[in-house]
Structures are given as structure tokens and as C-alpha cells.
Enzyme design. Structure first.
Site, mmCIF file in Angstrom:
data_model
loop_
_atom_site.group_PDB
_atom_site.id
_atom_site.type_symbol
_atom_site.label_atom_id
_atom_site.label_comp_id
_atom_site.label_asym_id
_atom_site.label_seq_id
_atom_site.Cartn_x
_atom_site.Cartn_y
_atom_site.Cartn_z
ATOM 1 N N ASP A 27 0.858 -1.183 0.000
ATOM 2 C CA ASP A 27 0.000 0.000 0.000
ATOM 3 C C ASP A 27 0.888 1.225 0.000
ATOM 4 O OD1 ASP A 27 -2.859 1.101 0.396
ATOM 5 O OD2 ASP A 27 -1.682 2.178 1.899
ATOM 6 N N GLU A 29 0.970 5.640 0.450
ATOM 7 C CA GLU A 29 0.328 6.906 0.774
ATOM 8 C C GLU A 29 1.008 7.973 -0.076
ATOM 9 O OE1 GLU A 29 -2.342 6.958 2.484
ATOM 10 O OE2 GLU A 29 -2.150 4.872 3.179
ATOM 11 N N HIS A 168 -5.407 4.378 6.673
ATOM 12 C CA HIS A 168 -4.681 5.226 5.716
ATOM 13 C C HIS A 168 -3.217 5.396 6.083
ATOM 14 C CE1 HIS A 168 -8.189 6.172 3.311
ATOM 15 N NE2 HIS A 168 -8.848 6.493 4.414
ATOM 16 N N ASP A 173 -2.655 -0.600 6.342
ATOM 17 C CA ASP A 173 -3.563 -0.959 5.248
ATOM 18 C C ASP A 173 -3.083 -2.224 4.534
ATOM 19 O OD1 ASP A 173 -4.899 1.290 5.957
ATOM 20 O OD2 ASP A 173 -4.705 2.325 4.036
#
Length: 585
Positions: A27, A29, A168, A173
């Protein structure tokens, strides 16, 4: 005919068990949604195999620009947190080393993978090209609206009771996505999906009946040939061909097969019979013969090769064009075959467009004692029926048609070309299109006849094509019928293979008329194979003749014009309409 050696199945044919697949669930960000305008702020990943965690990767990334306030509120990542973090070049290099050759998994994978690829390109780092699995795609197939109102990661985390709540942050995640992945794999496992190849192609469009029938592909050879799906009574449902029987049959039980009738066929099938062939051409020919013999209900083509038409210029005092089902040794001139009467009628209409050949069906005497029809008054027939045109004068017209059908047809083709140009110049485009279609039907039929004739009259032709491995595949053709094939390995004297092929090939009786001793589809397959680059005639018992002024050149020119939608109807005349080219052996 020597049977090919058995071929051992590869691990790729068997599929990779899901328990043996290494997944890296990741994942990212970022500072926004655009990979070309925004930057990565955090990378998190978990490496798992067989349900066991093998390692984790987590790093903040200094984006080199301020993080938007709303992004900081959403992710909790602030500018001070990334101030001393590595820049993307260092972070991405470490991450690529971590993933190795594992399968990459992400929730909405397109977003994460695109960010990674864009940054690799920017940093001139090679993208490793790992296989990618998207849990959103799987969830849409397996999680219903009754279970979850949507397929967001937070919603699926509740469905599968993940150990970590997604918030998040990249690693959290990714950890939640691991549990979602394992939950989805458990569900597809109950539906009979046990390999990564099946998981990657999984879709709800594949019916349970299709998926359960995948055992039918077990034990099939990974070799070129024909496969026959059969029902519980042993009757053929569908017949196909492939360069790899096992791989092709397996596709019928995956998402790659989307034809509704094939799903219905698979539901009825109880077995698959393979027929291994030496070469692709042999497989194609055997497929045609089996379809014609068994007429499987799920095959749409080649089921009725006997339903063909021929355009015949009759052998009588005043010849005319007729459409018949069979060729006979009656002195007439034939062109074809046609797959339908309507196409044969178009070819006849092309001749009548520019040649004053009679169109009445009565058998006329040489004395001409009948009465003329309206065509004579219109100048489209010389009226041999009432004696206005002598047999000799009419014979010149009939010879022009006969030549167009089986030899040098430049007079008829040139006249049709001029007719097209005249209609186009007058802006009668619909009429020009009709003449063009008729002309195309004529030249295609004549070209087919002229191309088939050398095969039909040759007792035996041995042709060879190079194999990818550096050897040769040899094909024996007798009177236009495929009689046998063999393959000669690289760096081997082929003479023994040719001699064995000649001895073992099918004996074919000479046809009564000059037509191939096979269906027109089979002979067309052989012709297309022989016309491939690299194929050569090794030996021929017969005559190979091709009229330079024949219809093949006209067909090539006309096909090119048809494909060019901007072109004016008609095509340029060619100097190739003169003479014949003849090769004998």
C-alpha cells in the site's frame, strides 16, 4: 506414418498451487491522486506465502514538497514526520529489492502500481514486471451487496474481521489487505480454484459448471493436434485445434472463454479426446474432416462442405452460364466453388454486365429457329436464338468467358474495370458498388479454381516448411488431398524421412474430373500453407501452372481497393495480364 514422441507436461501446464505462491501485499500513501504530479509519502508491504508472514517493509518517504493539509488530516503524515525520511530514489530501490519476483497484491492495484512505475521511469530504474493481483477485482466477484454496501478496504475489513483496522497508513492498510486476500482465497478455494493461474483469471462470468469441469484437461498432451469435446453418449459436441491441446482446453474453464454457447457446451461435456498431430497443417485438416464427419452441434463452420456451388459455362452450340452443385467431365468450363448460390449469381451477373452472353435457359439448335428476347433489343445478347448470330461469332464470346474463368481473363476484367470507372465518374456510386461486388465474386471464384487446379491434377507433391527448432516439416499432397506429414529434426538428412512419408502416406485415387480429391476447404488450407514464406516444393509428380493473366492478380488489386474505403471503385490495370508462367517437374 510415424507417430510423434510423447511430450512430458511442464509445471506451467499444471499451474502453480496457491500455497506455493509468494505474495507481497503493498500500500502507498501519496500527496494526491495523480502519479505524474504527486509524490509518494509512505510505502508499506507484507510478504506472505502459504498463509505465513515472511517479512514486512515500511518506510516514510520525503516527497520534496509540502504535504497538503487535507492529506495530512487523512493519513496523519505531516511535514515534520518526513523531514528526515529517505527520498524516493533510496526508498524505491530498497522496496524493489524486497519484492523480488513475488506476486504484487494491492487494493485498487492500478493506483499503487502506476505510482511505482512512474517513479521507476523518472529515476531510470527498471520495472521488474511482477504479476499483479487486485483484491478489489476479486472482491467484486465474491462479496455480495448483502454482505457489504461497497468494496472499500474498510468495508471488506469488517466482512473478513481483519486483525488490523485500515487507517490510511501504508503498513496498516497492507496488513489489513493480507487478511482480505486470505479470506478471498478461501472463498475461491471452495469454488474449485487452487492455482494462481486460476485465481488471476477468476471471474463470476465463469459458471460453477465450467470450473468443475477443468479436470477434463488433466492428462491431455501439450502438443499440436485436435481436441474433441464429447457428451455422455460419446457424441462429439465441439471439435477444435491448437498448437497446444492441453493449454487450449484449459482455457474453456477460465474467464478467457466468454462465448455463451461454449459455456453451454462445457456443461454437457463429459470427456475430451485428443488427437496429436505432427504439424499444425495436419491438425487443421483433421479438424475439418472430423467436423464434416460428425457435424458437432456447437461448431458453426465447416459442418457442410458438400453444400457448394459451381459456376458452369456449358458445353453446347451456344454456351451459357449455369449454377450447379457438382463438376462433371462433360467438356464444360467451371469456376468455384462458391459457398452459396447468391454469391455464384453475383459472379454470373459480373460476366453478363460486360459480355453479351445469352441468359436464356433453353437449349438452342445451331440453326437458330427460336425468337429473340428483350436482351437482344437492348444490345446485351447477339440473339443466336433467331439466327442473327452465327455459332462461330458466338463462340468468340464464349471463349472470352471461358478464358476469364480458367485462364487469361484480362478482357473481361478490363471491361468491368472500365464499367466501374464510368459509373463512378457519373456519381452512380450505388451501381458502382454493386458491379464491384459482382466483380469480386467472379475474380475470387476464378482465382480459387486456377489456384486449385495444379493441386487437383498432380498425383503427388512433397513440400517442406522450416520449423522454429531448425528442422523441417514435410507434407505430402495427392490430387489436392492431404495425405501425410512428418518432421525432420535439425541437422539430419531428410531423405529418409521423405522416403518414409511417401511410403506411409494415404493412397488417393485420381478424381474423375480435375477437382481436388478433398473438400475445397481442405485444399484451401493446403494452398495457404504452401503460399507461406519459406515453404518450398521438394518434389512434384505433375505440373504446377499459374496463369500470369489469371484472376489472382485481379483479386489482389480489387481486395486492396475494397480495403481502402477512400478509393474510387475500380483498380489500376496491370501489365501482368500478358502471357502465362509455367513450372514443370
Amino acid at each position: 506414418m510415424t507417430m510423434p514422441a510423447p511430450i512430458q507436461s511442464t509445471f506451467d501446464d499444471l499451474g502453480t498451487p496457491l500455497a506455493d505462491v509468494t505474495f507481497v501485499v503493498l500500500d502507498l500513501e501519496t500527496t494526491g491522486g495523480s502519479p505524474t504530479e504527486c509524490e509518494i509519502t509512505e510505502i508499506g508491504a507484507v510478504k506472505v506465502r502459504g498463509g505465513q508472514e515472511l517479512g514486512e517493509f515500511q518506510t516514510l518517504v520525503n516527497p520534496g514538497e509540502p504535504i497538503p493539509a487535507f492529506i495530512s488530516v487523512l493519513t496523519g503524515i505531516t511535514d515534520p514526520m518526513v523531514a528526515n525520511a529517505p527520498f524516493i530514489g533510496e526508498a524505491l530501490s530498497a522496496f524493489l529489492e524486497f519484492i523480488g519476483d513475488a506476486v504484487l497484491v494491492a487494493h485498487n492495484a492500478r493506483f499503487d502500481i502506476t505510482f511505482l512505475k512512474v517513479n521507476c521511469e523518472r529515476l531510470q530504474l527498471p520495472w521488474p514486471g511482477n504479476a499483479v493481483l487486485d483484491t478489489v477485482h476479486l472482491a467484486r466477484q465474491l462479496v455480495t451487496r448483502d454482505e457489504s454496501p461497497n468494496h472499500k478496504l474498510s468495508s471488506l475489513a469488517r466482512v473478513f474481521s481483519t486483525r488490523v483496522t485500515p487507517d490510511h497508513r501504508a503498513l496498516h492498510d497492507a496488513q489489513a489487505t493480507v487478511d482480505v486476500l486470505h479470506g478471498l482465497i478461501e472463498r475461491v478455494g471452495n469454488l474449485g480454484v487452487h492455482t494462481f493461474e486460476e485465481l488471476r483469471s477468476y471471474t463470476s462470468r465463469v459458471t460453477p459448471d465450467q470450473r468443475r469441469k477443468r479436470f477434463l484437461a488433466e492428462g491431455l498432451p501439450s502438443a499440436p493436434g485436435v481436441y474433441v469435446f464429447k457428451d455422455e453418449r460419446g457424441e462429439a459436441l465441439y471439435i477444435g485445434t491448437s498448437i497446444d491441446i492441453k493449454r487450449r482446453v484449459r482455457n474453456y474453464f477460465t474467464a478467457s472463454e466468454q462465448r455463451t454457447r461454449m459455456a453451454e457446451m462445457v456443461r454437457l461435456a463429459t470427456s475430451v479426446t485428443p488427437i496429436v498431430c505432427h504439424t499444425t497443417l495436419e491438425a487443421q485438416v483433421r479438424e475439418l474432416r472430423l467436423i464434416a464427419e460428425h457435424k458437432p452441434r456447437y461448431n458453426r463452420r465447416s459442418r457442410h462442405p458438400e453444400r457448394t456451388m459451381w459456376l458452369k459455362l456449358t458445353a453446347e452450340a451456344f454456351p451459357r452460364l449455369s449454377i450447379v452443385r457438382t463438376m462433371r467431365d462433360d467438356g464444360a468450363t467451371y469456376a468455384g466453388p462458391f459457398t452459396s448460390r447468391s454469391v455464384a449469381e453475383q459472379a454470373a451477373a459480373a460476366v453478363h454486365e460486360v459480355v453479351p452472353l445469352r441468359q436464356c435457359t433453353a437449349r438452342l439448335s445451331r440453326k437458330g429457329t427460336g425468337s429473340a428476347c428483350a436482351l437482344a433489343e437492348m444490345g446485351r445478347c447477339g440473339a443466336p436464338c433467331d439466327g442473327r448470330q452465327s455459332p462461330d461469332d458466338y463462340a468468340e464470346i464464349a471463349d472470352r468467358v471461358a478464358s476469364a474463368l480458367d485462364g487469361d481473363g484480362h478482357q473481361v476484367i478490363d471491361a468491368l474495370s472500365q464499367r466501374l470507372r464510368t459509373l463512378a465518374a457519373d456519381q452512380r456510386f450505388e451501381d458502382a458498388a454493386a458491379v464491384r461486388d459482382r466483380m469480386l465474386a467472379l475474380v475470387r471464384a476464378a482465382a480459387r479454381t486456377q489456384r486449385m487446379t495444379p493441386l487437383a491434377i498432380s498425383p503427388e507433391i512433397i513440400a517442406a516448411a522450416p520449423t522454429p527448432a531448425g528442422g523441417w516439416e514435410f507434407t505430402c499432397v495427392r490430387y489436392g488431398r492431404f495425405a501425410g506429414a512428418t518432421v525432420c529434426p535439425p541437422r539430419t538428412d531428410p531423405s529418409g524421412f521423405i522416403a518414409a512419408l511417401r511410403e506411409s502416406a494415404e493412397h488417393v485415387e485420381r478424381p474423375e474430373v480435375a477437382v481436388p480429391a478433398a473438400t475445397h476447404e481442405e485444399t484451401e488450407k493446403i494452398l495457404r500453407w504452401m503460399e507461406q514464406p519459406g515453404v518450398r516444393i521438394v518434389d512434384i509428380d505433375g505440373v504446377w501452372i499459374c496463369p500470369v493473366g489469371g484472376a489472382a492478380g485481379a483479386q489482389a488489386s480489387l481486395d486492396e481497393t475494397i480495403n481502402d474505403r477512400a478509393a474510387v471503385p475500380g483498380f489500376e490495370e496491370s501489365s501482368a495480364w500478358r502471357g502465362h508462367r509455367r513450372v514443370t517437374a
